[in-house]
Design an enzyme around this catalytic site. Sequence first.
Site, mmCIF file in Angstrom:
data_model
loop_
_atom_site.group_PDB
_atom_site.id
_atom_site.type_symbol
_atom_site.label_atom_id
_atom_site.label_comp_id
_atom_site.label_asym_id
_atom_site.label_seq_id
_atom_site.Cartn_x
_atom_site.Cartn_y
_atom_site.Cartn_z
ATOM 1 N N PRO A 143 0.819 -1.214 0.000
ATOM 2 C CG PRO A 143 -0.927 -1.590 1.488
ATOM 3 C CD PRO A 143 0.360 -2.184 0.990
ATOM 4 C CB CYS A 144 1.396 3.621 -2.601
ATOM 5 S SG CYS A 144 -0.188 3.558 -3.415
ATOM 6 C CD GLN A 145 -3.331 3.749 0.625
ATOM 7 O OE1 GLN A 145 -2.377 3.012 0.844
ATOM 8 N NE2 GLN A 145 -4.481 3.318 0.174
ATOM 9 N N PRO A 146 1.096 5.538 2.622
ATOM 10 C CG PRO A 146 1.830 3.777 3.981
ATOM 11 C CD PRO A 146 1.067 4.076 2.727
ATOM 12 C CG PHE A 147 5.701 5.736 1.013
ATOM 13 C CD1 PHE A 147 6.689 6.042 1.945
ATOM 14 C CD2 PHE A 147 5.166 4.464 0.999
ATOM 15 C CE1 PHE A 147 7.125 5.077 2.826
ATOM 16 C CE2 PHE A 147 5.607 3.496 1.878
ATOM 17 C CZ PHE A 147 6.595 3.801 2.805
#
EC number: 2.1.1.37
Length: 393
Positions: A143-147
Amino acid sequence: MSTKPSVYKNASRKEYKLTNEQRNIYRKISQESREAKRRASLGFLSSIHSINTPRLEPNQLMPPLESNGLTTLSLFSGGGGLDLGFDKAGYTHQGAYELIPICGKTLKSNRPNWIVHSGPENGDVSKVVWQDYIIDVIHGGPPCQPFSIAGQQAGQNDDRNMWGEFIRAVNAHRPKSFVAENVLGILNPKFSGFVQKYILDKLPDYHIHIFELNAADFGVPQQRRRVFFVGFRTKAAFKCFQIPKPSHRWKKSPDDLFEDTLAKTMGVREALGLADTGYDALAPTLRSAFTGKRNTTSVLNSSAGQKAWGNLGIWPNGVQANREKASAFPAKYDHFRLSVQDCALLQGFPEYWRFAGAVYQVLGQIGNSVAPPVAYQVAKAVAFALAGKQHHL
Ligand SMILES: C[S@@+](CC[C@H](N)C(=O)[O-])C[C@H]1O[C@@H](n2cnc3c(N)ncnc32)[C@H](O)[C@@H]1O
């Protein structure tokens, strides 16, 4: 570090923060959309556009290759963008793990022979005790939301950061190669320490290429830049690997040396088979409906995106479940209303790949995915490198 992917486990606990500007835009859009729908249901409006026949054929961007004898394990599989690209490039799918049940349904309905583990019980990679697979390539999009620039960019401190789980699977199976995809934000200097400490240092047995690709360079009518981490266990394969070179170009500059060899990427209007208005452009990056505060049927990402869709004469909100419904629900300013099939096409999915779920869930899967033609090119380049060959387009 907590490994609980809370945002996906409970839709009502979504922790994504919107700016006031974004919140106001989305509120205004949904009010207008409700009103338009009400008027349409009262019969005030009649169909204003005929059902479109797309001109883009994504299958031509990824012609199926013969089996290359390599097996893949897919983590964080979503609606299957990476999986489909690897499939078309000749890999044999050995299993998929995905937390959201509706994504599992998409994978299973398109490829009944795939082994798909989905849902909080069976699909959560953080719960898997890895021991079953002898595998050549592991791929996944943690999952890319953290970046993501659309989010808080909390990186390592974001409990949706799943890189640790991806790495745990790679180190457990020691595949010949791995492919991980992420948003551009991960290359922001503020995450360089994270990338070094929590990705590269944790994979000591791998030689790793990190590079960026834009879907528009592979015939997909969308500006979509993504980062790939491609690791190899042997130095020989690492050295053989060649980052896929563009096969297409949207606009050619006069001094472009590749002018004759690159095919033209279609603009959105051409790809969707809409009338020629004298103006066409690439789609702005499609947003994933899974990452917002609320369920949404909009593909809008930003106010710049709103302007871009407006210039194209396309309405990016109130996406409909099919082309018939879209044509019967006129949008403001006579704009063309999108269907989920149109959005899938703008992401490079062939028409036959059907997504399960309500419109917002389909848009969630599309906006989260790797454009399959891009995945195909990466998959092809990995297979060449593993065969000890260089990848020439
Ligand atoms: C960026 S998307 C991947 C998209 C996919 N690679 C594609 O090309 O279509 C990340 C996916 O990871 C899934 N996910 C998040 N946490 C997970 C977990 N703990 N186990 C399995 N899947 C997870 C999400 O539901 C989401 O579908």
